[in-house]
Design a protein around this motif. Structure first.
Motif, mmCIF file in Angstrom:
data_model
loop_
_atom_site.group_PDB
_atom_site.id
_atom_site.type_symbol
_atom_site.label_atom_id
_atom_site.label_comp_id
_atom_site.label_asym_id
_atom_site.label_seq_id
_atom_site.Cartn_x
_atom_site.Cartn_y
_atom_site.Cartn_z
ATOM 1 N N ARG A 48 -9.110 -3.917 0.098
ATOM 2 C CA ARG A 48 -9.001 -4.885 -1.019
ATOM 3 C C ARG A 48 -7.542 -5.116 -1.395
ATOM 4 O O ARG A 48 -7.114 -6.256 -1.595
ATOM 5 N N ARG A 49 -6.770 -4.038 -1.494
ATOM 6 C CA ARG A 49 -5.357 -4.173 -1.857
ATOM 7 C C ARG A 49 -4.587 -4.925 -0.781
ATOM 8 O O ARG A 49 -3.724 -5.743 -1.088
ATOM 9 N N TYR A 50 -4.899 -4.636 0.485
ATOM 10 C CA TYR A 50 -4.236 -5.342 1.582
ATOM 11 C C TYR A 50 -4.537 -6.832 1.494
ATOM 12 O O TYR A 50 -3.631 -7.661 1.545
ATOM 13 N N LEU A 79 0.835 -1.200 0.000
ATOM 14 C CA LEU A 79 0.000 0.000 0.000
ATOM 15 C C LEU A 79 0.872 1.254 0.000
ATOM 16 O O LEU A 79 1.961 1.246 0.572
ATOM 17 N N HIS A 135 -10.908 0.422 -0.873
ATOM 18 C CA HIS A 135 -9.829 0.139 -1.825
ATOM 19 C C HIS A 135 -8.577 -0.353 -1.079
ATOM 20 O O HIS A 135 -7.946 -1.333 -1.498
ATOM 21 N N SER A 140 -2.835 -8.663 -1.364
ATOM 22 C CA SER A 140 -1.396 -8.854 -1.239
ATOM 23 C C SER A 140 -1.003 -9.771 -0.103
ATOM 24 O O SER A 140 0.153 -10.097 0.024
#
Length: 185
Positions: A148-150, A107, A145, A153
């Motif tokens: 979701r990215r966390y 992030l 957002h 990954s």
């Protein structure tokens, strides 16, 4: 019988005591384990806000204002990358394991700030908007957002079985702050 006037101004030391620990934890997560940057940002922000410290009707707004200032400064801060071992050691202080650290590293500063403010510190939407410098609706989108990215990954299942991100991060904070420091903030 008259009561003595209530003193509204906090001393700088009192202001620092109220905000320093949690703000430094926020800074350490936002800077992704850069201890020097986190300490510097915490000191600068507390000094800037401590000069106008007062007891307010909304202490959570003051906490949000501190994080907004710290996040703004962190986004502009340019520092050389830190050594992976130093990062791991710093994040280990907060009991952030390697897989969570890797996911946080995916992030950017703003997304880490959104995620930490929303899921660790549980700021309300209007305070998140202040921290992120945007509207409430945009702040909600930024948090979704970042989540979701966390989660995208995060390598593999969480140790001990799947748990919601909020629960996992809250456990990290609880272990870090301990009951005596958590009750002061």
């Amino acid at each position: 019988m008259t009561l003595p006037p209530v003193e509204n101004a906090l001393s700088r030391a009192d202001f620092r005591d109220v905000h320093a620990t949690r703000l430094h934890g926020f800074a350490l997560l936002v800077t992704h384990g850069d201890q020097d940057a986190a300490a510097h940002l915490t000191d600068v922000v507390l000094a800037a806000h401590g000069s106008r410290a007062s007891v307010t009707q909304h202490p959570e707004r003051e906490a949000a204002a501190l994080r907004a200032d710290l996040l703004r400064r962190a986004r502009r801060l340019r520092r050389p990358p830190i050594e992976p071992d130093d990062r791991a050691a710093a994040l280990n202080i907060l009991n952030v394991d390697a897989s969570a650290a890797l996911a946080l590293g995916a992030l950017d500063v703003r997304a880490r700030g959104a995620l930490v403010a929303a899921d660790v510190e549980r700021f309300r939407p209007e305070d998140l908007a202040m921290i992120l410098g945007t509207s409430t609706a945009s702040a909600r989108r930024a948090v979704r957002h970042a989540r979701r990215r966390y989660m995208a990954s995060h390598p593999g299942p969480l140790p001990g079985g799947p748990r919601p991100l909020r629960t996992r991060i809250a456990e990290i904070v609880a272990r870090t702050l301990g009951p005596e420091e958590e009750s002061r903030s």
